[in-house]
Write an enzyme that holds these catalytic residues in place. Structure first.
Site, mmCIF file in Angstrom:
data_model
loop_
_atom_site.group_PDB
_atom_site.id
_atom_site.type_symbol
_atom_site.label_atom_id
_atom_site.label_comp_id
_atom_site.label_asym_id
_atom_site.label_seq_id
_atom_site.Cartn_x
_atom_site.Cartn_y
_atom_site.Cartn_z
ATOM 1 N N ASN A 1 -30.387 -18.341 14.803
ATOM 2 C CA ASN A 1 -29.949 -17.041 14.298
ATOM 3 C C ASN A 1 -31.071 -16.002 14.242
ATOM 4 O O ASN A 1 -30.810 -14.826 13.991
ATOM 5 C CB ASN A 1 -29.343 -17.228 12.901
ATOM 6 C CG ASN A 1 -28.811 -15.949 12.306
ATOM 7 O OD1 ASN A 1 -27.952 -15.303 12.862
ATOM 8 N ND2 ASN A 1 -29.355 -15.570 11.151
ATOM 9 N N TYR B 1 -32.484 -5.485 23.574
ATOM 10 C CA TYR B 1 -31.624 -6.245 22.661
ATOM 11 C C TYR B 1 -30.367 -6.723 23.384
ATOM 12 O O TYR B 1 -29.998 -7.902 23.308
ATOM 13 C CB TYR B 1 -31.251 -5.368 21.467
ATOM 14 C CG TYR B 1 -30.422 -6.070 20.412
ATOM 15 C CD1 TYR B 1 -31.014 -6.922 19.492
ATOM 16 C CD2 TYR B 1 -29.047 -5.862 20.338
ATOM 17 C CE1 TYR B 1 -30.251 -7.566 18.519
ATOM 18 C CE2 TYR B 1 -28.279 -6.491 19.372
ATOM 19 C CZ TYR B 1 -28.880 -7.341 18.465
ATOM 20 O OH TYR B 1 -28.122 -7.971 17.505
ATOM 21 N N LYS C 1 -29.260 -10.581 24.215
ATOM 22 C CA LYS C 1 -28.026 -11.121 23.643
ATOM 23 C C LYS C 1 -27.047 -11.558 24.726
ATOM 24 O O LYS C 1 -26.240 -12.484 24.505
ATOM 25 C CB LYS C 1 -27.390 -10.087 22.712
ATOM 26 C CG LYS C 1 -28.214 -9.843 21.435
ATOM 27 C CD LYS C 1 -28.448 -11.133 20.652
ATOM 28 C CE LYS C 1 -29.097 -10.875 19.308
ATOM 29 N NZ LYS C 1 -29.303 -12.131 18.538
ATOM 30 N N VAL D 1 -22.880 -5.525 10.855
ATOM 31 C CA VAL D 1 -22.836 -6.296 9.618
ATOM 32 C C VAL D 1 -23.498 -5.504 8.494
ATOM 33 O O VAL D 1 -24.651 -5.059 8.623
ATOM 34 C CB VAL D 1 -23.553 -7.657 9.780
ATOM 35 C CG1 VAL D 1 -23.461 -8.462 8.491
ATOM 36 C CG2 VAL D 1 -22.956 -8.439 10.943
#
Length: 232
Positions: free
Chosen positions: A58, A124, A128, A157
């Site tokens: 994570n 990023y 990913k 989030v």
């Protein structure tokens, strides 16, 4: 995720580069100060384990927010190192432990940026996307040993990490923080941010016997992102 798996009855081991964050974790957890991108450190953490049932890879950083022509190579490499190489190293040292037991679950954290791509976030998004390819390969390599691998793709989030993203995107786009926030929210079918517990619940489900035949899957927990380029 750690709290969710703890509640589900697992013995929890966590690693982080933030000593203060580790100090705030429950004393019952095994806590290790280490960078996910440091192979020596990660090898040392896994060497202390007698076995491993569930790996949640994570660790991640947001990386730079800029047009691709304005991104420095060193910033690109730093982002890819943590987000992609961190997941690779975790899987590399988890796999032998799980193979020995002929069972295990590997959950990597990707992102909706790993499904759609993302303007102003090239390193990023690239990392990913790459962890999804890593996960699918792990599922194929390790499946014969009873080991499952899946990727969770969070949307926006709620929390301090996302606040940093909002601030950087607002600066890059000449918008206010609230305008960028609203852009994220209206870009989903649910018109809302995800909460950390939503991601944790999915991680616990994937670790459970209820998901015993779920492997190689890319699972978005994002309220259904409709617009990968948030704007008002």
């Amino acid at each position: 995720m750690a709290e969710g798996l703890d509640t589900a009855g697992y013995e929890v081991w966590v690693t982080d580069v933030d000593a203060e964050a580790l100090a705030d974790c429950p004393a019952t957890w095994q806590r290790h100060l280490a960078s996910a991108a440091d192979e020596t450190a990660m090898r040392g953490v896994f060497a202390q384990m007698d076995g491993l049932d569930v790996l949640c890879a994570n660790a991640g950083i947001a990386g730079p927010t800029a047009l691709v022509e304005d991104i420095a190579l060193e910033d690109w490499r730093a982002c890819v190192s943590v987000n992609l190489e961190g997941a690779f190293l975790a899987a590399k040292y988890a796999a032998p432990l799980m193979k020995a037991a002929r069972r295990g679950v590997i959950t990597v954290t990707s992102s909706t940026a790993g499904i759609y791509g993302y303007p102003n976030r090239a390193p990023y998004a690239a990392a990913k996307w790459a962890v999804i390819g890593l996960m699918k390969t792990l599922a194929m390599e390790l499946g014969p040993f009873g080991i499952r691998a899946n990727a969770i793709c969070p949307g926006a989030v709620e929390g301090p990490r996302m606040e940093g993203v909002l601030a950087r995107e607002a600066a890059a786009k000449g918008m206010t923080r609230d305008q960028v926030y609203e852009g994220y929210a209206v870009g989903t079918s649910m018109r809302a941010f995800v909460e950390a517990r939503d991601i944790a619940d999915m991680a616990v489900f994937l670790a459970s016997d209820q998901a015993r035949m779920v492997s190689g899957q890319v699972i978005a927990v994002d309220g259904h992102t409709e617009n990968p380029d948030p704007k008002v």
